[in-house]
Design a protein around this motif. Structure first.
Motif, short mmCIF file in Angstrom:
data_model
loop_
_atom_site.label_atom_id
_atom_site.label_comp_id
_atom_site.label_asym_id
_atom_site.label_seq_id
_atom_site.Cartn_x
_atom_site.Cartn_y
_atom_site.Cartn_z
N GLY A 1 0.88 -1.25 -0.01
CA GLY A 1 0.10 0.09 -0.05
C GLY A 1 0.90 1.15 0.07
O GLY A 1 1.87 1.20 0.03
N PRO A 2 0.30 2.33 -0.24
CA PRO A 2 1.01 3.69 -0.28
C PRO A 2 1.34 4.19 1.27
O PRO A 2 1.09 3.26 2.25
N HIS A 3 2.06 4.87 1.33
CA HIS A 3 2.73 5.58 2.72
C HIS A 3 1.46 5.79 3.64
O HIS A 3 0.21 6.15 3.07
N PRO A 4 1.61 5.43 4.88
CA PRO A 4 0.35 5.73 5.62
C PRO A 4 -0.20 7.01 5.90
O PRO A 4 0.61 7.92 5.80
N LYS A 5 -1.55 7.25 6.02
CA LYS A 5 -2.06 8.43 6.14
C LYS A 5 -1.98 8.63 7.78
O LYS A 5 -1.65 9.80 8.29
N ASN A 6 -2.15 7.57 8.42
CA ASN A 6 -2.44 7.87 9.92
C ASN A 6 -1.60 6.79 10.60
O ASN A 6 -1.39 5.62 9.99
#
Ligand code: ADP
Ligand code: PEP
Length: 277
Positions: free
Chosen positions: A224-229
């Motif tokens: 997945g992409p970089h974590p948002k939270n």
């Protein structure tokens, strides 16, 4: 699985797991009958004197903690899931704080429940399965985990022809060679094979392992992409921290190091200590 072995060339790493067979306590510096030995040159690990399946995954996780930083990649004891808009949430902390439970969310895609690499480009799961604590597990509270623990399912056509050749708690159907799930330290009825998840007479730290594809909304491939939270799961058994807090970076670092956390880890350490005595 045999079909996977067909195309399996040279393994990256080999684990020799001798289960109960103890290590030699007369070896220099050996203080217990359990040892996990690692040879990074030969890419081999030898496990002696323990039947805990976690040694294999945690052993290789240790190897990743050595290898990944050399490539500028952070290996993290964390779980990750992703919302419909591609927003990744990363949950991290110690054992028993809820990484598996909280990342297995019917409304979000599961990237992985325990071991991840965070690189410049993305988050990726190191493993292909999940390892859930199952003390007090119920279908109502944690349906996806409950359903992932399969004992002969419609995926397995020979429901009534189960054999238990390895260990009684390994739910394995040799006719289809399909790994279903594995339970450790659980108590079950020998006749009906019904599991009593509320029974902690062996240990509080009962575990279930199952392939990640058994979670219906698993994200395959597990990236997945970089974590948002980023969520620090304190699971503070000492009652010091509020149930939910929004922290700035220095506060997060302070509370991470302060270590107010779940009791499960303490149980594991205490049991380990008592066993050794
Ligand atoms: N509010 C909660 N959030 C997360 N887990 C909880 C909660 N309450 C009880 N639990 C239990 O705590 C345990 C957490 O285990 P698990 O999710 O496997 O932790 P980890 O993956 O961090 O080792 C499970 O047995 C779960 O049922
Ligand atoms: C595997 C364990 O915990 P976690 O699920 O956090 O990795 C453990 O307690 O040994």
């Amino acid at each position: 699985m045999p079909e996977e072995l067909e195309d399996f060339s040279t393994p990256d790493f080999t684990i020799y797991n001798a289960g109960q067979f103890p290590c030699n306590r007369y070896t220099h510096y050996m203080t217990t009958s359990t040892s996990i030995d690692l040879n990074l040159d030969r890419k081999e690990m030898v496990i002696l004197g323990t039947q805990y399946a976690g040694e294999m995954k945690k052993g290789l996780f240790g190897v990743m903690h050595y290898l990944m930083p050399k490539r500028n990649i952070l290996s993290l004891h964390s779980s990750n899931n992703m919302g419909k808009d591609g927003d990744v949430a990363l949950f991290f902390e110690l054992s028993g704080t809820g990484k598996t439970t909280l990342s297995t969310d019917h409304n979000r895609l599961l990237i992985g429940d325990d071991e991840h690499c965070w690189s410049e480009n993305c988050i990726s799961n190191i493993e292909g399965g999940c390892y859930a604590k199952c003390i007090g597990l119920t279908k109502e509270k944690e349906p996806d985990i409950w359903n992932a623990i399969k004992f002969g399912t419609d995926k397995c056509p020979i429901k009534l022809d189960m054999h238990f050749e390895l260990e009684p708690f390994i739910f394995f159907c040799p006719n289809v060679c399909k790994f279903l799930a594995m339970l450790e330290n659980i108590v079950f009825d020998e006749h009906t094979r019904e599991v009593d998840y509320s029974n902690n007479s062996i240990t509080e730290n009962t575990q279930a392992s199952y392939p990640i594809e058994y979670i219906p909304n698993a994200k395959i491939p597990c990236v997945g992409p970089h974590p948002k939270n980023v969520i620090l799961l304190a699971c503070d058994a000492f009652g010091v921290l509020p149930p939910v807090s929004k922290l700035i970076l220095p506060q997060t670092m302070y509370h991470f190091i302060s270590g107010y956390t779940a009791l499960v880890g303490q149980f594991v350490r205490l049991e380990f200590f008592l066993c050794k005595k």
